[in-house]
Structure formats: structure tokens, C-alpha cells
Scaffold this active site. Sequence first.
Site, PDB file in Angstrom:
ATOM      1  N   ARG A   1       0.813  -1.218   0.000  1.00  0.00           N
ATOM      2  CA  ARG A   1       0.000   0.000   0.000  1.00  0.00           C
ATOM      3  C   ARG A   1       0.848   1.271   0.000  1.00  0.00           C
ATOM      4  O   ARG A   1       0.390   2.311  -0.483  1.00  0.00           O
ATOM      5  CB  ARG A   1      -0.949   0.008   1.196  1.00  0.00           C
ATOM      6  CG  ARG A   1      -2.071  -0.981   0.997  1.00  0.00           C
ATOM      7  CD  ARG A   1      -3.092  -0.919   2.069  1.00  0.00           C
ATOM      8  NE  ARG A   1      -4.283  -1.663   1.658  1.00  0.00           N
ATOM      9  CZ  ARG A   1      -5.358  -1.833   2.404  1.00  0.00           C
ATOM     10  NH1 ARG A   1      -5.400  -1.315   3.611  1.00  0.00           N
ATOM     11  NH2 ARG A   1      -6.383  -2.506   1.946  1.00  0.00           N
TER      12      ARG A   1
ATOM     13  N   LYS B   1     -19.925 -12.319   4.950  1.00  0.00           N
ATOM     14  CA  LYS B   1     -21.192 -11.672   5.335  1.00  0.00           C
ATOM     15  C   LYS B   1     -22.124 -11.441   4.155  1.00  0.00           C
ATOM     16  O   LYS B   1     -21.972 -10.491   3.390  1.00  0.00           O
ATOM     17  CB  LYS B   1     -20.894 -10.354   6.039  1.00  0.00           C
ATOM     18  CG  LYS B   1     -20.318 -10.563   7.423  1.00  0.00           C
ATOM     19  CD  LYS B   1     -20.109  -9.235   8.125  1.00  0.00           C
ATOM     20  CE  LYS B   1     -18.786  -9.189   8.846  1.00  0.00           C
ATOM     21  NZ  LYS B   1     -17.753  -8.400   8.192  1.00  0.00           N
TER      22      LYS B   1
ATOM     23  N   GLY C   1     -10.153  -7.403   0.598  1.00  0.00           N
ATOM     24  CA  GLY C   1      -8.884  -7.656   1.285  1.00  0.00           C
ATOM     25  C   GLY C   1      -8.531  -9.131   1.294  1.00  0.00           C
ATOM     26  O   GLY C   1      -7.403  -9.519   0.975  1.00  0.00           O
TER      27      GLY C   1
ATOM     28  N   GLY D   1     -14.433  -2.904   0.614  1.00  0.00           N
ATOM     29  CA  GLY D   1     -15.727  -2.252   0.828  1.00  0.00           C
ATOM     30  C   GLY D   1     -15.970  -1.152  -0.189  1.00  0.00           C
ATOM     31  O   GLY D   1     -17.072  -1.014  -0.717  1.00  0.00           O
TER      32      GLY D   1
HETATM   33  P1  ADP Z   1     -13.189 -10.069   1.324  1.00  0.00           P
HETATM   34  O1  ADP Z   1     -12.262  -9.465   2.357  1.00  0.00           O
HETATM   35  O2  ADP Z   1     -12.442 -10.654   0.158  1.00  0.00           O
HETATM   36  O3  ADP Z   1     -14.278  -9.104   0.923  1.00  0.00           O
HETATM   37  P2  ADP Z   1     -14.838 -11.301   3.363  1.00  0.00           P
HETATM   38  O4  ADP Z   1     -14.190 -10.428   4.378  1.00  0.00           O
HETATM   39  O5  ADP Z   1     -16.279 -11.091   3.055  1.00  0.00           O
HETATM   40  O6  ADP Z   1     -13.965 -11.301   2.002  1.00  0.00           O
HETATM   41  O7  ADP Z   1     -14.735 -12.828   3.853  1.00  0.00           O
HETATM   42  C1  ADP Z   1     -13.488 -13.457   4.057  1.00  0.00           C
HETATM   43  C2  ADP Z   1     -13.574 -14.473   5.156  1.00  0.00           C
HETATM   44  O8  ADP Z   1     -14.620 -15.405   4.906  1.00  0.00           O
HETATM   45  C3  ADP Z   1     -12.301 -15.289   5.237  1.00  0.00           C
HETATM   46  O9  ADP Z   1     -11.688 -15.049   6.495  1.00  0.00           O
HETATM   47  C4  ADP Z   1     -12.779 -16.747   5.127  1.00  0.00           C
HETATM   48  O10 ADP Z   1     -12.128 -17.610   6.037  1.00  0.00           O
HETATM   49  C5  ADP Z   1     -14.239 -16.636   5.469  1.00  0.00           C
HETATM   50  N1  ADP Z   1     -15.013 -17.754   4.911  1.00  0.00           N
HETATM   51  C6  ADP Z   1     -15.213 -18.042   3.616  1.00  0.00           C
HETATM   52  N2  ADP Z   1     -15.959 -19.143   3.476  1.00  0.00           N
HETATM   53  C7  ADP Z   1     -16.257 -19.577   4.731  1.00  0.00           C
HETATM   54  C8  ADP Z   1     -17.025 -20.664   5.258  1.00  0.00           C
HETATM   55  N3  ADP Z   1     -17.616 -21.554   4.469  1.00  0.00           N
HETATM   56  N4  ADP Z   1     -17.128 -20.770   6.612  1.00  0.00           N
HETATM   57  C9  ADP Z   1     -16.534 -19.866   7.400  1.00  0.00           C
HETATM   58  N5  ADP Z   1     -15.797 -18.820   6.967  1.00  0.00           N
HETATM   59  C10 ADP Z   1     -15.658 -18.683   5.643  1.00  0.00           C
HETATM   60 MG    MG Z   2     -12.504  -9.174   4.502  1.00  0.00          MG
END
Ligand code: ADP
Ligand code: MG
Length: 371
Positions: free
Chosen positions: A42, A179, A324, A347
Site C-alpha cells: 500500500r 457476510k 482484502g 468495501g
Molecule cells: P473479502 O475481504 O475478500 O471481501 P470477506 O471479508 O467477506 O472477504 O470474507 C473473508 C472471510 O470469509 C475469510 O476469512 C474466510 O475464512 C471466510 N469464509 C469463507 N468461506 C467460509 C465458510 N464456508 N465458513 C466460514 N468462513 C468462511
Molecule cells: Mg474481509
Amino acid sequence: MARLPILEDLGDVSGKRVLVRTDFNVPLSGPDDARVISDDFRIRAALPTITWLLQRGADVVCASHLGRPKGIAENKYSMMPVRERLQELVPGVELLENLRFNAGEEKNDPDFVSSLVRGIDAYVDDAFGAAHRAHASIVGPPRTLPSAAGRLLQREVEVIDGLRRAPKHPFVAVLGGAKVGDKLGVIETLLSLVDELVIGGAMCFTFLAALGHPVGDSMCELDQITTCRRLLDGDKRIHLPEDITGLDVNGDYATYGQRLPTGAKGFDIGPGSAAAFSDVIMEARTVFWNGPMGMFEDLRFAAGTRTIAQAMAETKAFTVVGGGDSAAALAQFGFQDDVDHVSTGGGASLELLELGDLPGLAALRGAPNVR
Ligand code: ADP
Ligand code: MG
């Protein structure tokens, strides 16, 4: 709508003091009083903007938040390690202390804005990862100072705008992560843009539950099931996993179809789903990916995410990765240089895709040099 001002719109910056809002929210490790930067991506990402200003004779003052201090100074969130790295990369550039050490930052307090712009002649926002927040350092300075988007912010906006306005078809979105509630809004928008929507990660279980499948003890947001059912209704473009891997009631590794037995927990898409999702990505001409397909931090449940990352690297499509954890997964598997764009804001990229604008961008368009 006024256009987004870019660096050229600042005019002559020679001898001017320019405040650059950067996203130096870097990952840190080590003890609270001797933190070490584990990845300076970054900081390096802001260099094109900083050197552009330096080469034209500006004095550059950077400002960023780091972590989530709640309006008071805390050693573990000190900017010192970042300041030292910045000095190595671009000697002479100043860096203010963590913006969130002052409660006025998140509250967008006018007094804090005044203290930020004192002695400053122009403002540049290069912090895409924070552009969806109406915080003091984001929306305050453009009210009075000539302002512009830095090169990083400019590129992020061009890429996401391109996905909204003129994506090459087939356009495929791949969503995962934790989420579902946070991502339902963007799913509605994506369904108006894409040809196929692939859903994995923990959020797939809320959709599987909406189809009436038992999901065992997997993560599932009961209050979102009705919305998921409405989105799914007859929409053949939405792809859900046909198989799931996880842990059975005894904690042993197990593979299932779409229905999970009582006590089982799903942690990844299965190999059949990973192959099917890869095929959709390989056929696409544009792909947007946000959110890992499983709990990839645990190697037993990394296979689905790895397969998707590899398909992103191999497809001829224009590929954009936001989020992230998705970006971290891509890097973990060594594919970060094989996609077209890795967004620095999770986000922010989702919100820009959903709404087409962000508070930080609107603030720049209202600056005195563009009005
Ligand atoms: P990003 O940062 O790419 O937007 P998120 O923050 O929404 O993604 O989600 C990432 C998290 O989701 C990771 O820590 C991963 O371990 C968790 N995750 C993904 N699939 C599952 C699952 N089936 N059960 C529990 N946690 C999960
Ligand atoms: Mg995340």
C-alpha cells in the site's frame, strides 16, 4: 455531473504544500512498541502520485489512518514504522500521525478539518480504500482547497466505472466471503449487469437454505433467507455449489452434496463446484471476483479458492479482484500479477459498483478548482 478532477487539474504545484490522503493501512506484526510492516504494497501503491508531485516541485505531506484506534493515541497503531519505510522510498516526504488518533476524523469534525488544511495549498485523495467513508480527511479538505484524485484512485474509479458502463460480455461476477447481509445490495446491482453470478464462500449457505436445503451448523444468516429466496426465484444466472467440503459432527473432514447433515459444518466449495465455477470464468470476457470460496486460511479448505484464483489467472477475460481477503488469497497462491486489476479497497469497490459513486469522489467533484 462534474467530472472527477485529476492531478493535472491542480495547475502549477511548484512550491505548494500538498496534503495527500493515502491508504497506508498496512498489515503489521511484532510487539506493540516495535511493530514491523509485513507487506508495504500500500505504501508503494502511492508512489506514482507522490513522485508526480515531487517532480513538479511540490512539498508533500501524507496522511492516513492505520488500524482501528478509537480516537486516542495507541503505540501499536503509531505511524512510525510507515514513516520510516516512506523515508527510504521517497526521502523528505512528511507523514502525519495516525488520523484516527483524533476522534474528529471519523466524526468529520470541522475543527479537525481546519487543523488538517492549515498551511496547505492543495489536496490529493489517493486513498481508494477509505473513499466510501465521509471522514474528515476525505470530505473536508475539498470544501476549501483545489483538489484532485491521485493516480491510484483515478485508476480504481476507471476500472469499476468500466464494469458498470461497458463490460464485455459474458460478464461474470464471483462472490464469496463471510457476510451475505453486507453484500446483498451489491448482488441486486450485479444482477442488472452480469450474465452469470457465481456464489461460494460462507454466503452460499444462506442461499442453499433459501432453496430449502439443510445446512447443518454452517454459517447462515437466517434473517436474509427471504431476500435470498426472492433473488434466486427462477433466475438461472445464479450458480450455487453442487458439492461442499467441511467437517462432520465428529470434526472429521467430509464431502457433501447440497444438503448437509445435522452437526456438519461447510467450509469450502467441493471439487465439482470448483471445476464448474472455473468453466464459467474461462468462458467469460469480464470477471469481477470478491470474497474467498472457503475458509482458505485453513489449508484443508483452500482448494476451492485456489482453483478460482487459478481460473482468474488463466482466463482471457478482463479480470478484477476486490476485497482484502480475496486479494490476500490471490497473493498467497502466487497469482496477483496474473489478473488485470487488484483493487486496494474491498468495501469501497463493492460500494462503488453498487451505487456508482462514493462520498470521497463526490467531495472531489465539488472542489473549488472544478466548480
Ligand atoms: P473479502 O475481504 O475478500 O471481501 P470477506 O471479508 O467477506 O472477504 O470474507 C473473508 C472471510 O470469509 C475469510 O476469512 C474466510 O475464512 C471466510 N469464509 C469463507 N468461506 C467460509 C465458510 N464456508 N465458513 C466460514 N468462513 C468462511
Ligand atoms: Mg474481509
